[in-house]
Design a protein around this motif. Sequence first.
Motif, PDB file in Angstrom:
ATOM      1  N   ALA A 156     -11.483  -2.036   1.309  1.00 51.87           N
ATOM      2  CA  ALA A 156     -10.999  -3.364   0.929  1.00 51.87           C
ATOM      3  C   ALA A 156     -12.116  -4.328   0.555  1.00 51.87           C
ATOM      4  N   GLY A 157     -13.396  -3.920   0.737  1.00 52.10           N
ATOM      5  CA  GLY A 157     -14.501  -4.808   0.432  1.00 52.10           C
ATOM      6  C   GLY A 157     -14.959  -4.699  -1.006  1.00 52.10           C
ATOM      7  N   ASP A 158     -16.127  -5.319  -1.261  1.00 53.66           N
ATOM      8  CA  ASP A 158     -16.648  -5.301  -2.619  1.00 53.66           C
ATOM      9  C   ASP A 158     -18.110  -4.857  -2.639  1.00 53.66           C
ATOM     10  N   ASP A 159     -18.444  -3.953  -1.698  1.00 55.22           N
ATOM     11  CA  ASP A 159     -19.844  -3.564  -1.559  1.00 55.22           C
ATOM     12  C   ASP A 159     -20.052  -2.065  -1.755  1.00 55.22           C
ATOM     13  N   GLY A 160     -19.428  -1.500  -2.751  1.00 52.50           N
ATOM     14  CA  GLY A 160     -19.636  -0.081  -3.013  1.00 52.50           C
ATOM     15  C   GLY A 160     -18.511   0.518  -3.824  1.00 52.50           C
ATOM     16  N   ASP A 161     -18.566   1.819  -4.067  1.00 49.97           N
ATOM     17  CA  ASP A 161     -17.541   2.509  -4.842  1.00 49.97           C
ATOM     18  C   ASP A 161     -16.307   2.762  -3.985  1.00 49.97           C
ATOM     19  N   PRO A 162     -15.122   2.856  -4.624  1.00 47.40           N
ATOM     20  CA  PRO A 162     -13.910   3.169  -3.861  1.00 47.40           C
ATOM     21  C   PRO A 162     -14.053   4.523  -3.156  1.00 47.40           C
ATOM     22  N   VAL A 163     -13.494   4.628  -1.981  1.00 49.07           N
ATOM     23  CA  VAL A 163     -13.504   5.903  -1.269  1.00 49.07           C
ATOM     24  C   VAL A 163     -12.208   6.638  -1.554  1.00 49.07           C
ATOM     25  N   ARG A 164     -12.197   7.883  -1.202  1.00 50.39           N
ATOM     26  CA  ARG A 164     -11.068   8.744  -1.520  1.00 50.39           C
ATOM     27  C   ARG A 164      -9.753   8.219  -0.944  1.00 50.39           C
ATOM     28  N   ASP A 165      -9.804   7.684   0.273  1.00 47.86           N
ATOM     29  CA  ASP A 165      -8.590   7.226   0.936  1.00 47.86           C
ATOM     30  C   ASP A 165      -7.969   6.009   0.266  1.00 47.86           C
ATOM     31  N   ALA A 166      -8.680   5.386  -0.667  1.00 42.81           N
ATOM     32  CA  ALA A 166      -8.185   4.165  -1.290  1.00 42.81           C
ATOM     33  C   ALA A 166      -7.464   4.428  -2.597  1.00 42.81           C
ATOM     34  N   ILE A 167      -7.220   5.687  -2.953  1.00 41.92           N
ATOM     35  CA  ILE A 167      -6.556   6.023  -4.210  1.00 41.92           C
ATOM     36  C   ILE A 167      -5.256   6.762  -3.889  1.00 41.92           C
ATOM     37  N   PHE A 168      -4.151   6.253  -4.412  1.00 42.63           N
ATOM     38  CA  PHE A 168      -2.838   6.862  -4.202  1.00 42.63           C
ATOM     39  C   PHE A 168      -2.285   7.317  -5.552  1.00 42.63           C
ATOM     40  N   VAL A 169      -1.664   8.465  -5.579  1.00 43.75           N
ATOM     41  CA  VAL A 169      -1.122   9.026  -6.816  1.00 43.75           C
ATOM     42  C   VAL A 169       0.394   9.169  -6.695  1.00 43.75           C
ATOM     43  N   ASP A 170       1.101   8.872  -7.799  1.00 41.84           N
ATOM     44  CA  ASP A 170       2.568   9.014  -7.846  1.00 41.84           C
ATOM     45  C   ASP A 170       3.230   8.280  -6.675  1.00 41.84           C
ATOM     46  N   THR A 171       2.953   7.013  -6.551  1.00 43.60           N
ATOM     47  CA  THR A 171       3.489   6.250  -5.420  1.00 43.60           C
ATOM     48  C   THR A 171       4.520   5.224  -5.862  1.00 43.60           C
ATOM     49  N   HIS A 172       5.386   4.856  -4.941  1.00 41.59           N
ATOM     50  CA  HIS A 172       6.263   3.706  -5.104  1.00 41.59           C
ATOM     51  C   HIS A 172       5.664   2.600  -4.238  1.00 41.59           C
ATOM     52  N   LEU A 173       5.373   1.478  -4.827  1.00 49.61           N
ATOM     53  CA  LEU A 173       4.741   0.402  -4.076  1.00 49.61           C
ATOM     54  C   LEU A 173       5.783  -0.614  -3.651  1.00 49.61           C
ATOM     55  N   THR A 174       5.832  -0.913  -2.349  1.00 50.41           N
ATOM     56  CA  THR A 174       6.728  -1.911  -1.815  1.00 50.41           C
ATOM     57  C   THR A 174       5.915  -2.971  -1.084  1.00 50.41           C
ATOM     58  N   ILE A 175       6.193  -4.238  -1.398  1.00 45.61           N
ATOM     59  CA  ILE A 175       5.565  -5.362  -0.704  1.00 45.61           C
ATOM     60  C   ILE A 175       6.688  -6.312  -0.276  1.00 45.61           C
TER      61      ILE A 175
END
Length: 390
Positions: A368-387
Amino acid sequence: MFDIILTCFGLGEKKKIEEDEMVVFDISRYEENGKPFKVMELPLVAFRNVADFWDPNEQYQLSKLSKKSKATMKLAIKKRPSQLILAPPLKVNFNYSVTGSYHFHQPVYINYGLGNHPRFSPGFLDRCFQTVNDLKDLFNSEFRRIHFFPNHLSWEDLYRIVNWINQDESLPSIPVMTMATIKDNGMFFKILMENLEKNVHNFTIWGMERGQKSLKIRHNFEIKELYVNDTLFLDVDAFTSLKFSRANLRGVDIQSEEINEILMSWKMGRFGEKMELFYAKDIAILHLRAMLIGLEAELRDPRTAKRNILFPDGTPGWLYGGIDVKGANGKTATIWLYSYQSTNEDDPIPEECIQKYENAQRNWNRIAGDDGDPVRDAIFVDTHLTITFD
């Protein structure tokens, strides 16, 4: 003035027909030596049986012959649940919940004028309005939906339709409104939104793309359920200009950065005062880092964070965990990721869900920060997003 004549054969003995007596005509008993009779002179109960064989188009046409025929048809028509759909300029749809849909087409003569706008026969809108009013009166039908076809209407036509809707005192709000595509860089959409004065329960838009520049809209009415379908390059400015409670996106190519822009606008109090739900179906790739940057999001433990929620379909349930974003209005937006959803409050949290949360928690500063490259756990594929917002 003319009378409708039916020839029935082999009626046999004359029989007195009381108004409260059900009469069924058996066509198979008719013979060639029968005599014609005036159907409008039948007793009411008998006429009701005859009229029930006609479809709504035929009943409507008969009602237009005279004031007497209209009054007779209103008494004869069996009242069934029905709905009206105004789809100018081509037709008015009349839907019986059981027997199907019937179309009342309006004669249209098209000439294209300046700007390639279609120009229709001068009276076609008046005929549409009159047909809707006549059908409401004749069938005791509910006016349920307005469907706009921007590519078949001029702006002048649109102003007239919106003015007619605003003045209809029998329509306190609009149950369903749909619009097929935004044209002319969104000006048709802008005119509709800024001139309509009635709340809309369900508003569906096919195509909400950006034009040459993003669109800003001001409107006074409220939308309960907003649906945006089949859209490339979502106009986020237009979307965040709308006043809605629940948004459902289907077939919309929305990027993680655009979701971040929507959430940031909500967090700063610039839109979404009454927002309850944001739901996007089938997002191909979701980069959590790009979506959360600048939002000061908090990862919640599903074992300790539990809240009562409504699923996108309206079903009540429970949400464990998730990612929270605090808004300026004191409300919380909860992103349903690293979370568990259940309709049963007493369901145990799956071990897999707990493990995903713990992995994310260890890497949260990188996700969630801004100090490096995205990590693997931060990428979701084929998802339905609910907020959800509460």
